[in-house]
Design an enzyme around this catalytic site. Structure first.
Site: not given
Length: 715
Positions: A321, A334
């Site tokens: 992400e 993350e």
């Protein structure tokens, strides 16, 4: 899977018209091949004989579907709250694992492992959430000689901790967000670090995910409150209260890259998903691809994601992400080392069955997919249909039993991933998701059109849901331009979501259909009474003079029936409706009004007092339909007195009281926190709307409360 039941007559009449609107076209040959066109299932390839799914709801059902196609026997696990759930009935076997609370059932590793051993399952697929990223759980499975359908313990450990994942990402040459490289000790430390980084900051759980345990702080007060609530939320959801703080990038986009690797060092990226429309850091609407990325940025993000995977020795499906700013600079946020909630939209545009690939990789097979094989075919949009009230902070949870539930899967290009069916109960113990409504088409406009049609024909009764908000987003100007960010909801709906406002043309359409229902009911009742000894009317009516009370107006309406039509006169407007389009036994009404498009409306309720609740363009509208004499009698009716609730703290949703911050006799100020209520794993701080002294206290810590319960009253 429940499908939307619409009369064959209406479908036959209006599907040709829907085809003209682009609502029924499919990709070439797709009606024969389905979505999964890249590396389809090979029945001759070795696989597992039996697999346990350590999850519940829609993701358990999704995994079961692919497993059955691959010839794998499936085992479901269930808590007492899920004993009649859809995933239990779909699996070949089911094992009871304990009480409703997730900590005592779906998060109880020993019970899951015992279920694996007792059923002889060779593998475990964790889905997402619960134990899906728990390295200790994987260790227990490996000790029993059981395959984990997911990445290695090293990958889970490295990416499961946000602090460590950031260090590893930087080592792999992935762009990272500035922040504090350590664990926050307490609220004072949180304020200190936040000041050093510079507001705004993001406070979030080190072991978190899915939007749980995350708060934005723009000042010291926010930092203290955010640390407290996020810590409690993180402990409840993950059993780990460690917090970190990093710079919050204003107005970013949340764009993620789907990756897929095998145990032989091969990794590919399956393009991106745009997940920027969020509330409380949880995604609401997702789409693939993103309107914002150009090919250069997409390639750079994909290559960095692959580089991180190779650094980790990562295999299985995963998602890297990123936050992307207005200049297309992107920063690692993350990595989710599991299947994502929104994986279906990637499947739709790439043709890859991600569950199948996870199972192949877990068994030790090499990827058959090369990077050059991965294309972008069409567009897909996922609307997360939640049991939530969108008028309350964009979605406070709702619970209840679904006494009527019909999915719009009769519309082509529509996929519904759900774990519920008619009669299912939405409880306070788990995520409030009802369904992932996925609509795909040849381009973004078609995907949006299909999404709107599907939302209009989705029947959900028994709980409050967020379809009004979803539907409004899809027709909003900024969304249609692709001008979105993680601040989208707050910017577009600055005063909160207020519902869809109808223009006069749409208002008259809805009124016309509603009075048509009134006329049909009145005709049916008259025919019934005239067929008995009770003769109310010597002649069945063919016209009605009515008043419709709607949106603060008293609107005179005349209805007449002739030649199979209802002719409705509203002021200077004349609207004709085919009488056969109104079937009193159906909730969904499809009708063509004038030369306009086919419109879908739903009759949510009606009563003998002339009160109608219609659902049109996603929003519920209340009206009252009265004959002229009945309307004249209204002036003699007493009005209900209004109750002053400014001194009352009312539960806006069902939940469990986690803490109480006052007692009887305490003097409290407006805006002061009085208690915290947890609903579906989210901590909600409840504050008073005025100052006063606590007079009544109806709650204590650990108590379960219902929506609209009186919690605290002041004097």
């Amino acid at each position: 899977m429940a499908t939307c039941v619409v009369s064959r007559r209406l479908l036959d009449r209006y599907f040709p018209k829907l085809m003209l609107q682009g609502l029924t076209s499919t990709f070439p040959g797709q009606e024969k091949r389905g979505i999964y066109t890249l590396d389809p299932i090979d029945k001759n390839e070795t696989t597992f004989n039996k697999m346990l799914i350590a999850n519940r709801g829609e993701i358990a059902c999704r995994i079961i579907d692919t497993s059955k196609k691959m010839g794998i026997q499936t085992v479901a696990v269930y808590s007492i709250a899920d004993r009649q759930s859809k995933h239990v009935s779909k699996a070949d076997e089911a094992v009871f694992i304990g009480p409703a609370a997730a900590s005592e059932s779906y998060l109880n590793m020993d019970k899951i492992v015992e279920a694996v051993k007792s059923t002889g399952a060779e593998a475990v697929h964790p889905g997402y959430g619960f134990l899906s990223e728990n390295a200790q759980f994987v260790q227990k499975l490996e000790e029993e000689g059981v395959f984990f359908v997911g990445p290695s313990i090293g990958s889970l450990t490295g990416m499961g901790d946000k602090l460590e994942s950031k260090r590893l990402a930087a080592k792999a040459g992935v762009n990272t967000i500035p922040g504090y490289d350590g664990v926050i000790k307490d609220a004072d430390h949180c304020v200190q670090i936040s000041r050093e980084i510079g507001y705004p900051v993001m406070i979030k759980a080190s072991a978190g995910g899915g939007g749980k345990g995350m708060r934005i702080a723009r000042n010291d007060e926010d930092a203290r409150a955010g640390f407290k609530l996020s810590t409690q939320e993180a402990m409840s959801s993950f059993g780990d209260s460690r917090m970190l703080v990093e710079k919050f990038i204003d107005n970013p986009r949340h764009i993620e890259i789907q990756v897929l690797g095998d145990k032989h060092g091969n990794v590919v990226y399956l393009n991106e998903r745009e997940c920027s429309i969020q509330r409380r850091n949880q995604k609401v609407v997702e789409e693939a691809p993103s309107t914002f990325l150009d090919e250069k940025t997409r390639k750079a993000m994909g290559e960095q994601a692959v580089r991180l995977c190779k650094e980790l020795g990562y295999y299985s499906a995963g998602t890297v992400e990123f936050l992307v700013d207005e200049s297309r600079n992107f920063y690692f946020l993350e990595m989710n080392t599991r299947l994502q909630v929104e994986h279906p939209i990637t499947e739709c545009i790439t043709g890859v069955d991600l569950v199948q690939q996870m199972l192949r990789v877990a068994k030790g097979h090499k990827l058959n997919i090369k990077q050059e094989d991965v294309k972008i075919n069409g567009w897909a949009i996922e609307n997360r249909v939640y049991a939530e009230d969108p008028y309350k902070n964009f979605g406070l949870p709702s619970v209840g039993r679904l006494y009527s539930y019909k999915e719009p899967t009769h519309l082509p290009g529509v996929r519904c991933d759900s774990g519920i069916e008619e009669g299912s109960e939405i409880s306070i113990y788990y995520d409030p998701m009802i369904c992932k409504l996925v609509c795909y088409g040849k381009d973004r406009n078609e995907a949006i059109s299909r999404s709107i049609a599907a939302l209009d024909q989705y029947i959900i009764r028994g709980v409050t849901h967020n379809i009004p908000l979803l539907r409004d987003i899809l027709t909003e100007k900024r969304f249609n331009e692709g001008n979105i960010s993680t601040n989208y909801l707050n910017e577009v709906y600055g005063e909160g979501f207020q519902g869809r406002k109808l223009n006069d043309s749409d208002k008259y359409k809805m009124i016309a259909v509603s009075v048509g229902i009134f006329a049909k009911w009145d005709t049916r009742n008259s025919q019934f009474l005239n067929s008995t000894k009770i003769r109310i009317h010597e002649k069945v009516r063919d016209s009605w003079d009515l008043f419709v009370k709607f949106d603060g107006e008293d609107i005179p309406v005349k209805v007449s029936q002739t030649n199979g039509l209802y002719k409705v006169e509203i002021g200077d407007e004349i609207i004709e409706i085919n009488k056969d389009d109104i079937n009193l036994s159906e909730s969904l009404i499809l009708t063509k009004i004038g030369n306009d498009e086919v419109v879908a409306m739903q009759l949510a309720s009606r009563n003998a007092h002339g009160e109608y609740q219609m659902i049109f363009q996603g929003t519920k509208h209340n009206m009252r339909i009265l004959t002229v004499p009945a309307f004249d009698y209204l002036k003699w009716m007493k009005q209900k007195p209004k109750i002053d609730v400014s001194k009352q703290l009312i539960a806006p949703m069902p939940g469990i009281v986690k803490s109480v911050s006052c007692k009887i006799g305490d003097k409290v100020m407006e805006g002061q926190e009085l208690c915290v209520v947890e609903a579906m794993k989210m901590q909600n701080s409840m504050s008073c709307g005025s100052s006063g002294t606590v007079k009544i206290m109806n709650i204590e810590e650990g108590q379960t409360v219902g929506e609209n319960d009186l919690l605290i009253e002041l004097e």
